[in-house]
Design a protein around this motif. Structure first.
Motif, PDB file in Angstrom:
ATOM      1  N   GLU B  34     -23.744 -33.221  30.327  1.00 32.23           N
ATOM      2  CA  GLU B  34     -23.940 -33.659  28.949  1.00 32.23           C
ATOM      3  C   GLU B  34     -22.913 -34.633  28.371  1.00 32.23           C
ATOM      4  N   HIS B  35     -21.712 -34.650  28.908  1.00 30.30           N
ATOM      5  CA  HIS B  35     -20.687 -35.517  28.330  1.00 30.30           C
ATOM      6  C   HIS B  35     -19.979 -36.279  29.438  1.00 30.30           C
ATOM      7  N   PRO B  36     -20.731 -37.111  30.165  1.00 28.74           N
ATOM      8  CA  PRO B  36     -20.174 -37.758  31.343  1.00 28.74           C
ATOM      9  C   PRO B  36     -19.184 -38.863  31.006  1.00 28.74           C
ATOM     10  N   THR B  37     -18.276 -39.117  31.928  1.00 24.41           N
ATOM     11  CA  THR B  37     -17.426 -40.302  31.859  1.00 24.41           C
ATOM     12  C   THR B  37     -18.169 -41.451  32.533  1.00 24.41           C
ATOM     13  N   ALA B  38     -17.638 -42.659  32.377  1.00 27.65           N
ATOM     14  CA  ALA B  38     -18.243 -43.811  33.047  1.00 27.65           C
ATOM     15  C   ALA B  38     -18.273 -43.565  34.556  1.00 27.65           C
ATOM     16  N   GLU B  39     -17.213 -42.965  35.066  1.00 25.90           N
ATOM     17  CA  GLU B  39     -17.130 -42.702  36.505  1.00 25.90           C
ATOM     18  C   GLU B  39     -18.189 -41.676  36.932  1.00 25.90           C
ATOM     19  N   ASN B  40     -18.395 -40.641  36.132  1.00 26.31           N
ATOM     20  CA  ASN B  40     -19.442 -39.672  36.432  1.00 26.31           C
ATOM     21  C   ASN B  40     -20.778 -40.366  36.613  1.00 26.31           C
TER      22      ASN B  40
END
Lengths: 138, 138
Positions: B34-40
């Motif tokens: 639900e709250h990914p980083t750009a890298e995720n």
DNA sequence: GTCACTGCAAATGCTTTGCATCTAG
DNA sequence: CTAGATGCAAAGCATTTGCAGTGAC
């Protein structure tokens, strides 16, 4: 943040040393603008000690944060601000001039947490309002 | 965040183009954590398109933020998270495992703002609780 | 005298940018 | 065909780190 002499005492109690650099950083935090960046502090200390390094500023600020004497604020600017007021309070950020004001604490922030966070241990709550100040609305 | 096809339509209306990369990024946001980083997001899109560039991820995320389809969250981690839920709500961050949960909105955040910010135009209010989740308390 | 601190420069990590190539419309 | 998108590599920033020299206690 406590008075400079008390901070110096707190440093010594932790086995840390009181240097002229640190004293100046404490004074800058005490006397300067209310939500300075590391660079703001660097500039203001440089007026008295021109050769002080930015790394020293960061080092000391990190110590102060760890000691709980200063709060590190992340207001979505890509850089940290440091708040010598560690009491519970909210922040109001102007998206125009980036001025940051203090607001009284939200009374029910903690209540909300209590209702919805069973089993958690809540450490702190950060509330930030973003908007445009009277000047910047024009 | 709206369904993928509506986002594609919104891109076209802005004179932007719908590429396979962008479609995959939209799907990753829709289906993933639900709250990914750009890298995720980069990692999860790479499972389907191994050569996609991180720069493309950032480019598209910035477009989505600008279009108001996604919220950029700064939770003091030194990197941004992106939240496909743009409704008013609070966040709960575990300082142990860095898990991020959604909470219902604070009802009186806006009231507080109204009382203390005469003359300001408040755009949004961000409320973040920091603590330790049941697992990490041990 | 010791151990922590300082300043410098280099390194780090996230994000952005410049540019040549490619592609959606 | 053309403006915008992509991928790569390099650049930008804020912050941290390694290290040799310095200084507090």
């Amino acid at each position: 943040m406590r008075p400079v002499e008390e901070l110096c005492q707190a440093l010594r109690e932790r086995g840390l040393k009181v240097t002229p650099q640190r004293r100046l950083i404490f004074e800058a935090l005490r006397d300067g603008a209310e939500h300075p960046t590391a660079e703001n502090i660097h500039h203001s200390v440089q007026e008295i000690m021109p050769d002080i390094s930015l790394a020293t500023i960061y080092h000391t600020l990190n110590d102060l944060v760890e000691m709980g004497e200063v709060m590190e604020l992340d207001l979505g600017e890509g850089r940290s601000r440091y708040d010598p007021c560690t009491d519970d309070h909210c922040h109001l950020v102007c998206l125009g001039c980036r001025r940051v004001l203090d607001l009284p604490p939200t009374t029910d922030g903690i209540e909300l947490a209590a209702e919805n966070t069973v089993g958690w241990e809540i450490v702190r709550c950060e509330v930030v309002f973003y908007g445009y100040c009277p000047n910047c609305r024009a």
